[in-house]
Design a protein around this motif. Sequence first.
Motif, short mmCIF file in Angstrom:
data_model
loop_
_atom_site.label_atom_id
_atom_site.label_comp_id
_atom_site.label_asym_id
_atom_site.label_seq_id
_atom_site.Cartn_x
_atom_site.Cartn_y
_atom_site.Cartn_z
N ASP A 97 0.82 -1.21 0.00
CA ASP A 97 0.00 0.00 0.00
C ASP A 97 0.86 1.26 0.00
O ASP A 97 0.50 2.27 -0.62
N GLN A 98 2.01 1.21 0.68
CA GLN A 98 2.92 2.35 0.66
C GLN A 98 3.51 2.57 -0.73
O GLN A 98 3.67 3.70 -1.18
N GLY A 140 -6.32 5.28 -10.01
CA GLY A 140 -5.45 5.78 -8.95
C GLY A 140 -4.37 6.73 -9.44
O GLY A 140 -3.56 7.20 -8.65
N LYS A 161 -7.41 6.91 -5.14
CA LYS A 161 -6.68 7.04 -3.87
C LYS A 161 -7.50 7.78 -2.83
O LYS A 161 -7.43 7.50 -1.64
N ARG A 162 -8.30 8.76 -3.29
CA ARG A 162 -9.22 9.48 -2.41
C ARG A 162 -10.56 9.57 -3.11
O ARG A 162 -10.64 9.88 -4.31
N HIS A 182 0.84 4.11 -2.95
CA HIS A 182 0.66 5.54 -2.68
C HIS A 182 1.86 6.35 -3.15
O HIS A 182 1.74 7.56 -3.38
#
Length: 231
Positions: free
Chosen positions: A70-71, A148, A101-102, A74
Amino acid sequence: MLEVRDLHALYGKSHILQGVDLAVDEGEIVSLLGRNGVGRSTACKAIMGLVPPVGQIRFKGRSIAGLRPDQIAHAGIGYVPEDRQVFPSLTVKQNLELGLKRAGVFGRWKFDDVFALFPNLGERRDNPAGVLSGGEQQMLTMCRTLMGDPDLVIIDEPTEGLAPRLVEQVGRLLDEIARRGTAILLVEQKLTIALKISHRLYVMGHGRIVFSGSPAELTANTAIRKEWLEV
């Protein structure tokens, strides 16, 4: 953008990756070729943190070796695995929304962009993803990753098992991804597709890179193709 140096990975006592070096620059389509079982998918999983990596992995100048998946996502790397992982009870549109992502925040890709490239998905936007064909689910998985807005996307065998018409659509999508400024690391079995769309290619054999060069250089290198690619 992506720099991999002396990458090793093991499954138990099996030493799968044995010192892989590769790089992907901004906006490039780079293909990773080789027969089944040579470590191509493992290399993708090691970069994404799904397999513990040993070696150097740098993305945009930052070391990402040892980070959680997940890191890494992102940080700007998208990953499309070879198995189609859709949420069958959710609609096509809901599956795409999960790639953001948001919630509600879009980047280079919006619903209309995806539906313009793949009209079938647009026609089925309110249908459960589980009723899509295998090829349509593959398209949905790729497009969900794009939502994303990654700077680099790793795509593992996107044309595997697809009908020729869908293979052409995948090729157009890959061109469009690169045109919009997203780099691609592509694992592909079909040499003709890789030669057509790639800026550079790597060939893997026995867990190592055995060739690195342009499509023209690989086309001219009969020995490499015969030993490491042709059946």
